[in-house]
Write a protein that holds these residues in place. Structure first.
Motif, PDB file in Angstrom:
ATOM      1  N   ALA A  59      -2.210  -0.860   3.049  1.00  0.00           N
ATOM      2  CA  ALA A  59      -2.928  -2.129   2.911  1.00  0.00           C
ATOM      3  C   ALA A  59      -4.370  -1.918   2.461  1.00  0.00           C
ATOM      4  O   ALA A  59      -4.944  -2.765   1.778  1.00  0.00           O
ATOM      5  N   SER A  60      -4.973  -0.774   2.846  1.00  0.00           N
ATOM      6  CA  SER A  60      -6.377  -0.518   2.516  1.00  0.00           C
ATOM      7  C   SER A  60      -6.550   0.296   1.236  1.00  0.00           C
ATOM      8  O   SER A  60      -7.666   0.679   0.891  1.00  0.00           O
ATOM      9  N   GLY A  61      -5.437   0.586   0.550  1.00  0.00           N
ATOM     10  CA  GLY A  61      -5.526   1.348  -0.692  1.00  0.00           C
ATOM     11  C   GLY A  61      -5.742   2.834  -0.485  1.00  0.00           C
ATOM     12  O   GLY A  61      -6.116   3.549  -1.428  1.00  0.00           O
ATOM     13  N   GLN A  62      -5.523   3.332   0.730  1.00  0.00           N
ATOM     14  CA  GLN A  62      -5.728   4.752   1.025  1.00  0.00           C
ATOM     15  C   GLN A  62      -4.450   5.574   0.929  1.00  0.00           C
ATOM     16  O   GLN A  62      -4.482   6.779   1.155  1.00  0.00           O
ATOM     17  N   LEU A  63      -3.341   4.948   0.579  1.00  0.00           N
ATOM     18  CA  LEU A  63      -2.086   5.679   0.469  1.00  0.00           C
ATOM     19  C   LEU A  63      -1.989   6.273  -0.938  1.00  0.00           C
ATOM     20  O   LEU A  63      -1.146   5.909  -1.741  1.00  0.00           O
ATOM     21  N   THR A  64      -2.902   7.208  -1.213  1.00  0.00           N
ATOM     22  CA  THR A  64      -2.968   7.843  -2.527  1.00  0.00           C
ATOM     23  C   THR A  64      -2.282   9.202  -2.531  1.00  0.00           C
ATOM     24  O   THR A  64      -2.337   9.920  -3.525  1.00  0.00           O
ATOM     25  N   MET A  65      -1.666   9.575  -1.405  1.00  0.00           N
ATOM     26  CA  MET A  65      -1.016  10.871  -1.271  1.00  0.00           C
ATOM     27  C   MET A  65       0.405  10.667  -0.766  1.00  0.00           C
ATOM     28  O   MET A  65       0.698   9.658  -0.121  1.00  0.00           O
TER      29      MET A  65
END
Length: 221
Positions: A59-65
């Protein structure tokens, strides 16, 4: 604690740089400080469960990995929910060495991570490497091996006009460097290929001055 220590030891031996987090709060802090190549995320944690943290990162756009979920009480419903919110594999405890290394290898080959599916979208789908919920529940067993392109290999030459020990050491160093490059730094696979016990192999590489810091990737376990 025991599982974290064991995973850290195994993956460090495989050439990965590891950051440990014992709960969601510590995992958030590490994620803020670093951009890890992979996260191994347990579902049951003392403060916030892994699925909730996965949703939060998405939801916060931190799932980049890529994120690999782990649980000792996994069900197909849990795997469906995890993949729905962006996890790319699901390891069921007890985790075998083969399943762990295969899941890590396959996950690191997939960057960036798959974005979470929209609410209500089908979740039993295949990803870019043919991952289904069913195969995720077995740690990715049955997925096709990803080819490794080593590129053009330089021709090796050795100075034979020197003492045997020095010539042998030079050859062995090149030999092990070749296999480490071909196996992406995996000590386990190099040990299997060369017929050496892993502890003996590690001592041998240190003795020969082989650089073991190459091919390292950052991970949170």
């Amino acid at each position: 604690m025991g599982i974290r220590a064991l995973l850290s030891e195994i993956l460090t031996d495989e050439g990965h740089a590891i950051e440990l987090a014992e709960n969601a709060a510590q995992a958030r802090a590490v994620r803020e400080r670093l951009r890890p190549d992979l996260v191994l995320l347990d579902i049951w944690m003392p403060d916030v469960d892994g699925i909730t943290l996965l949703k939060e990162w998405g939801a916060s756009g931190q799932l980049t990995m890529p994120v690999v979920m782990m649980s000792g009480h996994g069900t197909i419903d849990t795997a469906v929910e995890a993949t729905k919110y962006g996890a790319i594999a699901f390891l069921e405890k007890p985790i075998t060495l083969q399943k762990l290394l295969r899941a890590v290898e396959q996950s690191l080959a997939r960057t960036p991570a798959r974005p979470p599916a929209p609410m209500g979208a089908p979740t039993a789908y295949r990803g870019e490497i043919g991952l289904t919920v069913e195969s995720a529940m077995t740690g990715g067993v049955g997925l096709p091996a990803l080819p490794v392109d080593l590129g053009p290999q330089p021709e090796q030459s050795f100075d034979l006009d020197r003492p045997l020990r020095e010539a042998r050491d030079a050859f062995e160093k090149s030999y092990f460097e070749f296999h480490l490059a071909r196996e992406n730094g995996s000590m386990t696979r190099v040990a299997e290929k060369t017929g050496l016990e892993r502890t003996h192999l590690y001592r041998k590489l240190k003795q020969l001055g082989v650089d073991l810091t190459r091919n390292k990737r950052g991970s949170i376990a």
